[in-house]
Scaffold this active site. Structure first.
Site, PDB file in Angstrom:
ATOM      1  N   GLU A  54      -0.198  -3.593  -6.962  1.00 36.34           N
ATOM      2  CA  GLU A  54      -0.803  -2.271  -6.843  1.00 36.34           C
ATOM      3  C   GLU A  54      -0.216  -1.245  -7.803  1.00 36.34           C
ATOM      4  O   GLU A  54      -0.938  -0.415  -8.363  1.00 36.34           O
ATOM      5  CB  GLU A  54      -0.687  -1.770  -5.394  1.00 36.34           C
ATOM      6  CG  GLU A  54      -1.530  -2.534  -4.394  1.00 36.34           C
ATOM      7  CD  GLU A  54      -0.955  -3.888  -4.007  1.00 36.34           C
ATOM      8  OE1 GLU A  54      -1.676  -4.682  -3.371  1.00 36.34           O
ATOM      9  OE2 GLU A  54       0.231  -4.150  -4.339  1.00 36.34           O
ATOM     10  N   HIS A 123      -2.228  -3.838   7.379  1.00 35.70           N
ATOM     11  CA  HIS A 123      -3.454  -3.656   6.607  1.00 35.70           C
ATOM     12  C   HIS A 123      -4.256  -2.454   7.106  1.00 35.70           C
ATOM     13  O   HIS A 123      -5.309  -2.144   6.543  1.00 35.70           O
ATOM     14  CB  HIS A 123      -4.336  -4.900   6.689  1.00 35.70           C
ATOM     15  CG  HIS A 123      -3.776  -6.088   5.972  1.00 35.70           C
ATOM     16  ND1 HIS A 123      -2.729  -6.818   6.478  1.00 35.70           N
ATOM     17  CD2 HIS A 123      -4.103  -6.659   4.785  1.00 35.70           C
ATOM     18  CE1 HIS A 123      -2.440  -7.809   5.635  1.00 35.70           C
ATOM     19  NE2 HIS A 123      -3.251  -7.728   4.605  1.00 35.70           N
TER      20      HIS A 123
END
Length: 333
Positions: A54, A123
């Site tokens: 990321e 998540h």
């Protein structure tokens, strides 16, 4: 009008902007796989998958935007944004200011958030308030297919970095989307229901729960107004204050936990600028201050639902009638 899923509304917006502007590109985790139609039309130089990294994805987007590109990046789940905080907050959010306006940093960072898929706490974490608090970033979290398309197009054209949150449980919901060019400005809320007794302020999929609660309240003769913020930064203070001055009662609903959430900012704005219009203190209905559960039934108990919203709204009406000492905040769980 056309009927599209939210997933397809986002894809249509990106495709239209890529046709309009050759500087628009998309990369991220699984984007070429999830959006094969874009890959087929625009090729792997403008649509490409990336490693699960990321920080590198966001850093590449900042560099691309500084060089004149308009990248759209997909970091999948909102908690993964924590791995790109330096690039998004310290670079994307600050470099235009540090350059004295000499550079533009037009990028859109997408991430899925919210309950509904039972993906577990690592998540699922509503982090939108973190980025609202970060100077230089814009933050949107729409609730309708039309707004997802219109706000995505506007975000891509913006010369500043935009965090674009997608409720994962809404991804394949359908809705009407205007044909042709459709832009929705950032910084402008939408009135989803009109009413005179109480204002429900929300964003994302809890707008749906507010609308359902509004129907239940109407059966009891209570008429609630529903304000969909949709743009969290810039925030439409005028729409908030206009509704508060009309109804005198405010219930702010969101799935993120209460502490330092967007609801706290809304409550502060109302208290500072429309205190004289209030018939009862501002009430916040949120998820509890715990990590999100993995079980779907527990997710339903975790997030604000229509029955809890209706009960909270009724408590505000009783408080304003009886002048009783109120509870200033409640959790959904």
């Amino acid at each position: 009008m056309q009927t599209l899923t939210i997933h397809d509304a986002i894809g249509q917006a990106i495709a239209e902007e890529m046709r309009r502007d050759p500087s628009v590109m998309m990369f991220g985790e699984g984007v070429a796989t999830k959006r094969g139609d874009l890959l087929q039309e625009f090729g792997n130089k403008r649509i490409r998958n990336t490693p699960l990294a990321e920080g590198i994805i966001a850093g590449a987007a900042v560099g691309a935007s500084a060089m004149g590109m308009r990248p759209v990046i997909d970091l999948l789940f909102a908690p993964f944004l924590t791995l790109a905080m330096d690039e998004l907050v310290n670079s994307a959010g600050k470099l235009r200011y540090l350059s004295g306006g000499q550079f533009k940093f037009p990028l859109v960072a997408m991430a899925m958030t919210g309950t509904g898929w039972a993906v577990g706490a690592q998540h699922n974490h509503n982090l939108e308030a973190w980025f609202v608090h970060s100077p230089g970033l814009k933050v949107v979290m729409p609730s309708t297919a039309a707004d997802f398309k219109g706000m995505m197009k506007t975000a891509i054209r913006d010369d500043n970095p935009v965090l674009f949150f997608v409720e994962m449980a809404m991804t394949y919901e359908t809705g009407e989307v205007p044909n042709g060019e459709h832009l929705v400005p950032l910084g402008r809320a939408a009135v989803r229901r009109t009413g005179s007794d109480i204002t429900l302020i929300s964003y994302g999929k809890t707008v749906r729960a507010c609308e359902k609660a509004t129907s239940l309240l109407a059966e009891k003769g209570v008429f609630a107004e529903v304000i969909d913020l949709r743009s969290l930064k810039p925030l439409d203070e005028d729409a908030i204050l206009a509704s508060v001055r009309k109804t005198g009662r405010v219930l702010v609903v969101h799935e993120a936990n209460r502490m330092c959430g967007v609801g706290a900012e809304v409550a502060a704005i109302v208290a500072e600028k429309a205190f004289d219009a209030l018939k009862a203190p501002v009430l916040r209905l949120t998820s509890p201050d715990v990590p999100a559960p993995s079980s779907y039934p527990l997710e339903l108990a975790f997030a604000p639902q229509a029955d809890a919203i209706m009960a909270a709204a009724e408590s505000l009406l009783v408080q304003s009638t009886n002048k009783a000492e109120p509870a200033l905040a409640v959790n959904a769980g």
